[in-house]
Design a protein around this motif. Structure first.
Motif, PDB file in Angstrom:
ATOM      1  N   TYR A 181       0.831  -1.207   0.000  1.00  0.00           N
ATOM      2  CA  TYR A 181       0.000   0.000   0.000  1.00  0.00           C
ATOM      3  C   TYR A 181       0.862   1.252   0.000  1.00  0.00           C
ATOM      4  CZ  TYR A 181      -2.647   3.886   1.867  1.00  0.00           C
ATOM      5  OH  TYR A 181      -3.188   5.122   2.053  1.00  0.00           O
ATOM      6  N   HIS A 182       1.840   1.320   0.903  1.00  0.00           N
ATOM      7  CA  HIS A 182       2.676   2.512   0.976  1.00  0.00           C
ATOM      8  C   HIS A 182       3.491   2.700  -0.296  1.00  0.00           C
ATOM      9  CE1 HIS A 182       1.681   3.673   5.003  1.00  0.00           C
ATOM     10  NE2 HIS A 182       2.077   2.521   5.528  1.00  0.00           N
ATOM     11  N   LEU A 183       3.988   1.607  -0.870  1.00  0.00           N
ATOM     12  CA  LEU A 183       4.745   1.722  -2.114  1.00  0.00           C
ATOM     13  C   LEU A 183       3.873   2.292  -3.224  1.00  0.00           C
ATOM     14  CD1 LEU A 183       6.729  -1.649  -2.062  1.00  0.00           C
ATOM     15  CD2 LEU A 183       7.620   0.637  -1.558  1.00  0.00           C
ATOM     16  N   ALA A 184       2.642   1.813  -3.328  1.00  0.00           N
ATOM     17  CA  ALA A 184       1.740   2.324  -4.356  1.00  0.00           C
ATOM     18  C   ALA A 184       1.370   3.779  -4.098  1.00  0.00           C
ATOM     19  CB  ALA A 184       0.483   1.460  -4.421  1.00  0.00           C
ATOM     20  N   ASN A 186       3.072   5.984  -2.691  1.00  0.00           N
ATOM     21  CA  ASN A 186       4.233   6.845  -2.977  1.00  0.00           C
ATOM     22  C   ASN A 186       4.656   6.769  -4.436  1.00  0.00           C
ATOM     23  OD1 ASN A 186       4.465   7.864  -0.397  1.00  0.00           O
ATOM     24  ND2 ASN A 186       5.880   6.282   0.301  1.00  0.00           N
ATOM     25  N   ASP A 187       3.795   6.174  -5.284  1.00  0.00           N
ATOM     26  CA  ASP A 187       4.013   6.113  -6.726  1.00  0.00           C
ATOM     27  C   ASP A 187       5.286   5.349  -7.091  1.00  0.00           C
ATOM     28  OD1 ASP A 187       3.088   6.615  -9.296  1.00  0.00           O
ATOM     29  OD2 ASP A 187       4.289   8.426  -9.526  1.00  0.00           O
ATOM     30  N   GLN A 188       5.591   4.307  -6.317  1.00  0.00           N
ATOM     31  CA  GLN A 188       6.734   3.460  -6.631  1.00  0.00           C
ATOM     32  C   GLN A 188       6.353   2.422  -7.686  1.00  0.00           C
ATOM     33  OE1 GLN A 188      10.065   3.574  -4.462  1.00  0.00           O
ATOM     34  NE2 GLN A 188       9.080   5.496  -5.025  1.00  0.00           N
ATOM     35  N   ASP A 189       7.302   2.057  -8.516  1.00  0.00           N
ATOM     36  CA  ASP A 189       7.134   0.947  -9.442  1.00  0.00           C
ATOM     37  C   ASP A 189       7.316  -0.325  -8.615  1.00  0.00           C
ATOM     38  OD1 ASP A 189       7.581  -1.166 -11.247  1.00  0.00           O
ATOM     39  OD2 ASP A 189       8.407   0.171 -12.759  1.00  0.00           O
ATOM     40  N   ILE A 190       6.217  -0.957  -8.224  1.00  0.00           N
ATOM     41  CA  ILE A 190       6.302  -2.052  -7.261  1.00  0.00           C
ATOM     42  C   ILE A 190       7.080  -3.246  -7.807  1.00  0.00           C
ATOM     43  CG2 ILE A 190       4.989  -3.698  -5.869  1.00  0.00           C
ATOM     44  CD1 ILE A 190       2.893  -1.542  -5.468  1.00  0.00           C
ATOM     45  N   ILE A 206       0.092  -6.055   3.196  1.00  0.00           N
ATOM     46  CA  ILE A 206      -0.708  -5.720   2.031  1.00  0.00           C
ATOM     47  C   ILE A 206      -1.995  -5.010   2.427  1.00  0.00           C
ATOM     48  CG2 ILE A 206       0.221  -7.568   0.586  1.00  0.00           C
ATOM     49  CD1 ILE A 206      -2.280  -9.202   1.143  1.00  0.00           C
ATOM     50  N   ALA A 207      -2.346  -4.047   1.593  1.00  0.00           N
ATOM     51  CA  ALA A 207      -3.640  -3.373   1.570  1.00  0.00           C
ATOM     52  C   ALA A 207      -3.760  -2.801   0.173  1.00  0.00           C
ATOM     53  CB  ALA A 207      -3.713  -2.261   2.614  1.00  0.00           C
ATOM     54  N   ASP A 208      -4.987  -2.618  -0.293  1.00  0.00           N
ATOM     55  CA  ASP A 208      -5.159  -2.081  -1.638  1.00  0.00           C
ATOM     56  C   ASP A 208      -5.057  -0.556  -1.617  1.00  0.00           C
ATOM     57  OD1 ASP A 208      -5.551  -2.256  -4.393  1.00  0.00           O
ATOM     58  OD2 ASP A 208      -7.155  -3.726  -4.172  1.00  0.00           O
ATOM     59  N   TRP A 209      -4.843  -0.020  -2.787  1.00  0.00           N
ATOM     60  CA  TRP A 209      -4.728   1.434  -2.948  1.00  0.00           C
ATOM     61  C   TRP A 209      -5.511   1.858  -4.177  1.00  0.00           C
ATOM     62  CZ3 TRP A 209      -3.119   4.525  -6.935  1.00  0.00           C
ATOM     63  CH2 TRP A 209      -2.948   5.878  -6.640  1.00  0.00           C
ATOM     64  N   PRO A 210      -6.229   2.992  -4.108  1.00  0.00           N
ATOM     65  CA  PRO A 210      -6.352   3.896  -2.953  1.00  0.00           C
ATOM     66  C   PRO A 210      -7.328   3.347  -1.916  1.00  0.00           C
ATOM     67  CG  PRO A 210      -7.649   4.707  -4.783  1.00  0.00           C
ATOM     68  CD  PRO A 210      -6.910   3.503  -5.303  1.00  0.00           C
ATOM     69  N   GLY A 211      -7.313   3.961  -0.747  1.00  0.00           N
ATOM     70  CA  GLY A 211      -8.270   3.639   0.292  1.00  0.00           C
ATOM     71  C   GLY A 211      -7.741   2.838   1.460  1.00  0.00           C
ATOM     72  N   ILE A 220      -4.276  -2.094  -6.967  1.00  0.00           N
ATOM     73  CA  ILE A 220      -3.013  -2.831  -6.896  1.00  0.00           C
ATOM     74  C   ILE A 220      -3.253  -4.292  -7.290  1.00  0.00           C
ATOM     75  CG2 ILE A 220      -1.086  -3.545  -5.439  1.00  0.00           C
ATOM     76  CD1 ILE A 220      -1.644  -1.260  -3.578  1.00  0.00           C
ATOM     77  N   PRO A 221      -2.492  -4.829  -8.234  1.00  0.00           N
ATOM     78  CA  PRO A 221      -2.591  -6.258  -8.546  1.00  0.00           C
ATOM     79  C   PRO A 221      -1.834  -7.087  -7.505  1.00  0.00           C
ATOM     80  CG  PRO A 221      -0.970  -5.241  -9.977  1.00  0.00           C
ATOM     81  CD  PRO A 221      -1.567  -4.127  -9.146  1.00  0.00           C
ATOM     82  N   ILE A 222      -2.419  -7.189  -6.332  1.00  0.00           N
ATOM     83  CA  ILE A 222      -1.715  -7.761  -5.185  1.00  0.00           C
ATOM     84  C   ILE A 222      -1.306  -9.206  -5.438  1.00  0.00           C
ATOM     85  CG2 ILE A 222      -1.997  -8.463  -2.765  1.00  0.00           C
ATOM     86  CD1 ILE A 222      -3.590  -5.878  -2.337  1.00  0.00           C
ATOM     87  N   ALA A 223      -2.197 -10.003  -6.014  1.00  0.00           N
ATOM     88  CA  ALA A 223      -1.861 -11.408  -6.262  1.00  0.00           C
ATOM     89  C   ALA A 223      -0.639 -11.521  -7.170  1.00  0.00           C
ATOM     90  CB  ALA A 223      -3.047 -12.134  -6.871  1.00  0.00           C
ATOM     91  N   ALA A 224      -0.558 -10.680  -8.186  1.00  0.00           N
ATOM     92  CA  ALA A 224       0.588 -10.718  -9.099  1.00  0.00           C
ATOM     93  C   ALA A 224       1.872 -10.330  -8.377  1.00  0.00           C
ATOM     94  CB  ALA A 224       0.342  -9.794 -10.288  1.00  0.00           C
TER      95      ALA A 224
END
Length: 246
Positions: A181-184, A186-190, A206-211, A220-224
Motif C-alpha cells: 500500500y505505501h509503495l503504491a 508513494n508512486d513506486q514501481d512495485i 498488504i492493503a489495496d490502494w487507494p483507500g 493494486i494487482p496484489i496477487a501478481a
C-alpha cells in the motif's frame, strides 16, 4: 502461492480493545497476529505483557511481530528513532520489546523513523537514527524499516532505496518491510522495487490502494505482486494491514 496468514490487529479491529483482538483474528481464521505498539508509553508493564500473553494463549494464535514505540500516533507522530531528545525512550522501549520477544515469541519489529524536527539538523537526526538502529539490532529481534506514505512531507523514508540506505549504514542485511500500500501510495514501481530489493525484504504487508482497504477494493494487482515475490525467493510472512470495508 504466498498468502496472508497474519492479521494486523491494530488496524483490522479498531473497535476492539487490543486484548480482545487476538480472539477476533482467530475467529477470522488467522493463525498469527501482529500489532502496532498497543501500549500507552514506551514501557509495557508486567500486567500488560501478561494480559497480551493470555490473550494469545486463549486464542491459540502466534504473535510474530510488534512495532516499537512510535510516539503519539493520534497526534501525528510517526516514530522517534531519529529524535535526539528521545533516545532514552528508544532504549527503555527496547527492554520491553526484548521481554515480549522472550516471553511471547515475536521476532519482527517495525521501527518508524520519525518526522523531521525543525530545530535539529537532518544530519544529526540521521546520526541518531543510525545509532539507535544499531542498538536495536543487538537488543531485539529483527528491526524493520518501511517506506511510509501519508500527508506529512517531513517524513524522510518514502522509498525502498531510502530505507535500504539506512539499513546499509548500520549493516543490516535483511530488514526492509515491503508494504504494498505505501509503495503504491508513494508512486513506486512495485515490480521494479521488489526485483531490486527482494533479498532485503524481511516482512510484507498488504492493503489495496487507494483507500487502504482489503485486496480487490483498489487498483493494486496484489496477487501478481505476491507471485513475483515468491518467484524472487521470498518465503516470509504476509500480513493483512488494511482498514476493512463492510
Amino acid at each position: 502461492m504466498l498468502t496472508a496468514t497474519v492479521a494486523n490487529c491494530s488496524i483490522l479491529y479498531p473497535g476492539l480493545p487490543w486484548w480482545d483482538a487476538p480472539a477476533a483474528a482467530a475467529r477470522d481464521g488467522y493463525p498469527a497476529v501482529e500489532f502496532w505498539w498497543p501500549f500507552a508509553g514506551p514501557v509495557a508493564s508486567d500486567v500488560e505483557i501478561r494480559r497480551l500473553g493470555e490473550a494469545l494463549h486463549d486464542s491459540d494464535v502466534e504473535l510474530v511481530a510488534i512495532n516499537t514505540f512510535a510516539g503519539d500516533l493520534t497526534a501525528g507522530e510517526r516514530g522517534i528513532l531519529s529524535h535526539p531528545h528521545r533516545v532514552s525512550e528508544v532504549r527503555e522501549n527496547a527492554e520491553s520489546v526484548a521481554r515480549i520477544d522472550s516471553e511471547l515469541g515475536s521476532t519482527l519489529h517495525n521501527v518508524l523513523y520519525g518526522e523531521r524536527l525543525a530545530n535539529v539538523s537532518a544530519a544529526t537526526q540521521d546520526d541518531t537514527a543510525a545509532e539507535n538502529l544499531a542498538y536495536l539490532r543487538s537488543a531485539i529481534g529483527v528491526p524493520l524499516l518501511e517506506p511510509l506514505s501519508g500527508t506529512r512531507p517531513d517524513y524522510p523514508i518514502r522509498t525502498a532505496e531510502q530505507a535500504v540506505a539506512v539499513l546499509d549504514r548500520v549493516g543490516i542485511e535483511t530488514g526492509l518491510l515491503a508494504d504494498l500500500y505505501h509503495l503504491a501510495a508513494n508512486d513506486q514501481d512495485i515490480p521494479a522495487t521488489l526485483r531490486a530489493h527482494a533479498g532485503r525484504i524481511a516482512h510484507v504487508q498488504i492493503a489495496d490502494w487507494p483507500g487502504r482497504h482489503q485486496p480487490g477494493t483498489g487498483r493494486i494487482p496484489i496477487a501478481a505482486h505476491l507471485e513475483l515475490l515468491e518467484a524472487l525467493g521470498y518465503s516470509g510472512l504476509v500480513a493483512h494491514e488494511f482498514s476493512p470495508l463492510p
